[in-house]
Design an enzyme around this catalytic site. Structure first.
Site, short mmCIF file in Angstrom:
data_model
loop_
_atom_site.label_atom_id
_atom_site.label_comp_id
_atom_site.label_asym_id
_atom_site.label_seq_id
_atom_site.Cartn_x
_atom_site.Cartn_y
_atom_site.Cartn_z
N ARG A 341 0.86 -1.19 0.00
CA ARG A 341 0.00 0.00 0.00
C ARG A 341 0.89 1.24 0.00
O ARG A 341 0.56 2.29 0.53
CB ARG A 341 -0.92 0.02 1.23
CG ARG A 341 -1.77 -1.22 1.40
CD ARG A 341 -2.72 -1.45 0.22
NE ARG A 341 -3.41 -2.75 0.34
CZ ARG A 341 -2.96 -3.87 -0.24
NH1 ARG A 341 -1.86 -3.89 -0.98
NH2 ARG A 341 -3.64 -4.99 -0.07
N ARG A 351 3.39 5.08 4.67
CA ARG A 351 3.41 3.85 5.46
C ARG A 351 4.83 3.31 5.50
O ARG A 351 5.50 3.28 4.48
CB ARG A 351 2.52 2.79 4.82
CG ARG A 351 1.06 3.05 5.04
CD ARG A 351 0.31 1.76 4.86
NE ARG A 351 -1.11 2.00 5.01
CZ ARG A 351 -2.02 1.04 4.94
NH1 ARG A 351 -1.65 -0.20 4.72
NH2 ARG A 351 -3.28 1.31 5.09
N ARG A 357 -1.92 -8.77 7.12
CA ARG A 357 -3.01 -9.48 6.43
C ARG A 357 -3.06 -9.10 4.96
O ARG A 357 -3.28 -9.94 4.09
CB ARG A 357 -4.35 -9.20 7.11
CG ARG A 357 -4.98 -7.87 6.82
CD ARG A 357 -6.46 -7.85 7.18
NE ARG A 357 -6.69 -7.70 8.59
CZ ARG A 357 -6.88 -6.53 9.19
NH1 ARG A 357 -6.82 -5.39 8.51
NH2 ARG A 357 -7.12 -6.47 10.48
N ASP A 490 -11.14 -3.27 9.96
CA ASP A 490 -10.40 -2.35 10.83
C ASP A 490 -11.31 -1.56 11.77
O ASP A 490 -10.86 -1.02 12.78
CB ASP A 490 -9.66 -1.31 9.97
CG ASP A 490 -8.60 -1.93 9.10
OD1 ASP A 490 -7.88 -2.80 9.59
OD2 ASP A 490 -8.50 -1.54 7.92
N LYS A 633 -17.36 3.21 2.60
CA LYS A 633 -16.36 2.34 3.22
C LYS A 633 -17.04 1.27 4.10
O LYS A 633 -18.01 0.66 3.69
CB LYS A 633 -15.33 3.17 3.99
CG LYS A 633 -14.44 3.93 3.02
CD LYS A 633 -13.25 4.63 3.63
CE LYS A 633 -12.22 3.80 4.23
NZ LYS A 633 -10.86 3.98 3.73
N GLU A 634 -16.54 1.09 5.32
CA GLU A 634 -17.08 0.01 6.15
C GLU A 634 -18.48 0.30 6.68
O GLU A 634 -19.10 -0.57 7.28
CB GLU A 634 -16.13 -0.28 7.34
CG GLU A 634 -14.87 -1.05 6.99
CD GLU A 634 -13.68 -0.16 6.67
OE1 GLU A 634 -13.89 1.02 6.29
OE2 GLU A 634 -12.52 -0.63 6.81
N THR A 706 -5.14 -2.30 -3.45
CA THR A 706 -6.20 -2.80 -2.59
C THR A 706 -6.23 -4.32 -2.64
O THR A 706 -5.96 -4.92 -3.69
CB THR A 706 -7.59 -2.24 -3.01
OG1 THR A 706 -8.62 -3.12 -2.54
CG2 THR A 706 -7.72 -2.12 -4.52
N GLY A 707 -6.61 -4.91 -1.52
CA GLY A 707 -6.73 -6.37 -1.44
C GLY A 707 -7.78 -6.92 -2.38
O GLY A 707 -7.86 -8.14 -2.60
#
Ligand code: NOJ
Length: 798
Positions: A341, A351, A357, A490, A633-634, A706-707
């Site tokens: 990322r 980062r 993960r 998260d 998002k989440e 992105t995953g």
């Protein structure tokens, strides 16, 4: 609305309208030298780290500027434009352009006032500099006198943040020289030997090969001119870069060359950029005096990347599926695998490590294309597993196996900002390692000894055992894995002793995988142990988490149920349903019910929401998704990574129509003609898509890294295409739309070529009526590896 199309043959995405709704990017280079470029040549370059090795400046969140600009000027009329539509931005009535994003190269072509230009941008394979190879062609019927001016804006500090904010320092450390067709930038020139207070001397160059420099400029303000912009630099207006250099303030590289072109004539030259001193730059530039160098280097890149991608190719009735699987989803998987990322137009590179993960999952996306690359990264991630079995939440770029601090040490927490272990990290190793061994046949890998992050070492088998122990030693009140800091989500803070259904299902699946390894090792006692705890875990999940037609999301510390059917908000969650199937936990009946609930309550035209309804008034303490707007998002957004899991789950159930429906809704390529809605590149997945509740339903965000890349790849390859290798062979179990009459797959399986032709005369969604391998009828849809020839013709009738 559409801005471009896929060119399958060349493995390119061609943007023919440059005014795209967002900068549409491509990745060039390698971890050693990375470059991100948009269709308007915006973007930046760096060596080793987007944050600490930044070479050219890019202002984030600000209209895609600056970038790698080549200005063109008609010296007879003084009219000027740029070889990419921006930054000059001529009227699109007169200015035509095509940006060809390819595998590790971008070619921007333009036609304006009778001049055709092409700028091929790339980083040569295994090299640490970049090339802008320019070709100008006179398409008019008169002699043209032109100037071409290459421009890049150097950062004043390798650290991106310092360059932007610490101006009282960074404005006074940089200067430029002009020597022998090159601008040379030097930072901290007086620091000759070691660094002073952590600051070392740093050298960059911007050179021109293949044409004479007519004028140059090393000072940004001189080049642009006060109160001018990138759209109208005074140097370009004047047709003269002024031969000024920079001392303090801002450095740049600008080189003008003058070209005369007769009608029909073309000329080619190259701008070269890198982080090198003068001697190294001279050495690099010599190669580009030879006109053939760029063509050779481009071919090397194409051979390298197409070679990898060609290890798995499909030809199905869906062009969107073909484009994603054959090229773009695969290429994105490699980019997430390589860059994690670290750097994009959203991630500024700050980062300082790999998320555990994310990285372990990224590996899954390339296993079928490059198992040898996967192996190297798996070893690395195992070496970031703590001896207690948990994963380091953040694996520093400076990771030193055997000597790292852990979340139990305040020093680790201080340095990484990660306060505690997460519940899921090490559990991702199970599907990844299983998939790697099944693909490669490298069964011996489980006996390979790998260090733990902090101390000691163990075989891969031992590492996996400890990952099981990590979860088993941290159970909550109901006997399921404790939530710890968070699970995959998260934003879900269930509390240290809260319990996550998703992690419980991951653990259940991990137990199945470790049994395969235990069987290989004849580890009978361990098999008995796993059978016992898996049975118990399975019963607990069924007893505590199943509710009529769905699995709940978990328990908050203290016992509160999260994701119950009767909750006023967040009553239905996606991941426990898909993972109930993937983990093998749910019965057939439960699976059917849960998947149907997903379709009924979470599906939208743009994909499946992560949960619903969004939190607004009833969030529990620890539901951090409340911070996001509804449908984002989440908080009930369409989180893209889980789309891959729901595709896989439906495919495993044999529901080809549903699996493909979910692919199609969330696939970037399927939105090619609705680019104004999606906004993001139609050739790469984003992190999430806005959903119900947002006025911009269907708009996607956080491109490239992105995953989602790997989960969707697995959902399509293992799920829809049904490629299911195991230790001894491969099962071919497609789950496709019932109206697909036939399709083809070519796969490199452990060096053997599989040419698979599938027919579906009776309109099934899955299943196998018959299969032949090299003319021989098989008992079912499984082939032992030992039965394969070097090249194999396989036919399967669904
Ligand atoms: C993005 C993170 O990178 C990933 O690790 C996480 O699983 C998702 N957000 C979901 O919260």
């Amino acid at each position: 609305m559409k801005y471009g199309h896929f060119d399958e043959t060349r493995k390119e995405y061609v943007i023919d309208r440059p005014d795209t709704p967002a900068p549409w990017a491509n990745y060039l280079g390698s971890p050693a030298y990375g470059a991100i470029i948009s269709n308007n040549a915006g973007g930046y370059s760096f060596e080793k780290s987007g944050a600490n090795g930044r070479i050219i400046r890019y202002i984030f969140n600000s209209f895609d500027q600056p970038g790698r600009y080549v200005y063109l000027r008609d010296d007879d009329t003084s009219d000027f434009w740029s070889a990419s539509w921006q930054p000059v931005g001529k009227s699109l009535d007169e200015y035509k352009s095509e940006c060809h994003h390819g595998t590790a190269y971008t070619n921007i072509m333009a036609d304006y006032s009778g001049i055709h230009s092409e700028v091929l941008y790339y980083v040569p394979l295994d090299k640490t500099h970049e090339v802008w190879n320019v070709t100008l062609t006179n398409k008019s019927d008169k002699t043209r006198h032109l100037s071409a001016i290459g421009f890049c804006e150097f950062t004043n500090d390798c650290n991106y943040e310092q360059d932007q904010v610490n101006l009282q320092y960074t404005l006074f450390i940089s200067r430029t020289y002009y020597r022998d067709q090159k601008i040379l930038q030097v930072i901290n020139e007086n620091v000759v030997n070691d660094s002073v207070d952590g600051n070392a001397v740093n050298k960059r160059f911007f050179g021109l090969a293949g044409s004479e420099v007519a004028s140059y400029c090393g000072d940004k303000e001189e080049f642009l001119g006060m109160y001018h912009t990138y759209a109208d630099p005074v140097a370009v207006i004047n047709g003269d870069c002024g031969n000024k250099l920079n001392y303090n303030e801002n450095s740049c590289g600008a080189l003008q060359t003058k070209i005369t072109l007769e009608p029909g004539e073309s000329k080619t030259f190259s701008f070269i950029l890198g982080m090198k001193d003068e001697a190294a730059a001279n050495e690099i530039m010599k190669a580009y005096e030879n006109e053939k160098t760029c063509a050779t280097e481009l071919q090397e890149l194409i051979d390298y990347w197409h070679g990898k991608l060609n290890n798995f190719q499909v030809k199905t009735p869906s062009e969107s599926f073909n484009n994603m699987i054959n090229t773009w989803n695969s290429y994105q998987c490699f980019m997430t695998f390589i860059w994690s990322r670290a750097a994009s137009f959203t991630y500024c590179g700050l980062r300082n490590g790999y998320g555990y993960r994310d990285t372990v999952q990224d590996i899954q996306g390339i296993i079928h294309l490059a198992p040898e690359m996967a192996l190297e990264k798996i070893r690395f991630m195992l070496s970031a597993q703590v001896d207690n079995g948990g994963g380091l939440p953040l694996v520093k770029y400076t990771h030193n196996p055997g000597h790292e601090d852990t979340p139990d040490d305040p020093s680790y927490v201080k340095e990484t900002g990660h306060p505690a272990y997460r519940a899921d990290d090490a559990l991702w190793l199970f599907p990844t390692i299983y998939k790697y061994i099944a693909e490669s046949g490298n069964i011996g890998f489980i006996d390979e000894v790998v260090p733990f992050a902090n101390k000691d070492e163990g075989t891969v088998y031992e590492h996996l055992k400890r990952a099981i122990d990590f979860s088993m030693n941290r159970l909550g009140d109901n006997g399921m894995p404790a939530g710890l800091h968070a699970d995959w989500n998260d934003c879900l803070r269930l509390g240290k002793r809260g319990e996550s259904t998703f992690v419980a299902m991951q653990l259940y699946y991990a137990m199945t995988v470790i049994k395969y390894f235990a069987e290989l090792k004849d580890d009978a006692d361990y098999i008995d142990y796993i059978n016992e705890i898996q049975y118990k875990m399975g019963s607990t999940i069924q007893e505590k988490c199943w509710e009529d037609d769905r699995y709940i999301r978990g328990y908050k510390e203290g016992g509160m149920v999260i994701g119950s059917k009767n909750d006023p908000e967040a009553s239905m969650w996606l991941n426990p349903q898909s993972w109930a199937v993937i983990s093998g936990l749910a019965t057939r009946e439960q699976s059917e019910l849960a998947l149907e609930s997903v379709h009924r309550e979470l599906n939208t035209p743009y994909g499946v929401r992560l949960m619903f309804p969004p939190y607004k008034e009833h969030a529990f303490d620890g539901a951090l998704m409340l911070l996001f707007n509804a449908g984002t998002k989440e908080n009930a957004g369409i989180f893209s990574q889980p789309q891959g899991w729901i595709i896989l789950a439906e495919a495993l159930m044999g529901h080809g129509n549903r699996a493909f429906e979910y692919f199609d809704e969330s696939s970037p390529a399927s939105m090619n003609d609705k680019a104004e809605v999606r906004k993001l590149e139609p050739y790469c997945h984003g992190q999430f898509t806005e959903s119900v509740g947002s006025p911009y339903e269907g708009r996607s965000h956080v491109h490239w890294l992105t995953g989602t890349a790997s989960t969707c790849m697995v959902g399509c390859v293992e799920g829809i295409m049904g490629m299911r290798p195991d230790f001894y062979g491969i099962k071919i179990a497609p789950a496709v739309p019932s109206d697909w009459k036939e399709f083809d797959i070519t796969k490199n399986y452990r060096g053997k070529k599989l040419n698979i032709h599938v027919t579906n005369p009776d309109g099934h969604e899955s299943g196998c009526q018959s299969m032949t391998v090299n003319g021989k009828a098989m008992e079912d849809n499984y082939i032992l590896f030992d039965e394969l020839d070097d090249v194999n013709e396989i036919t399967l009738v669904m």
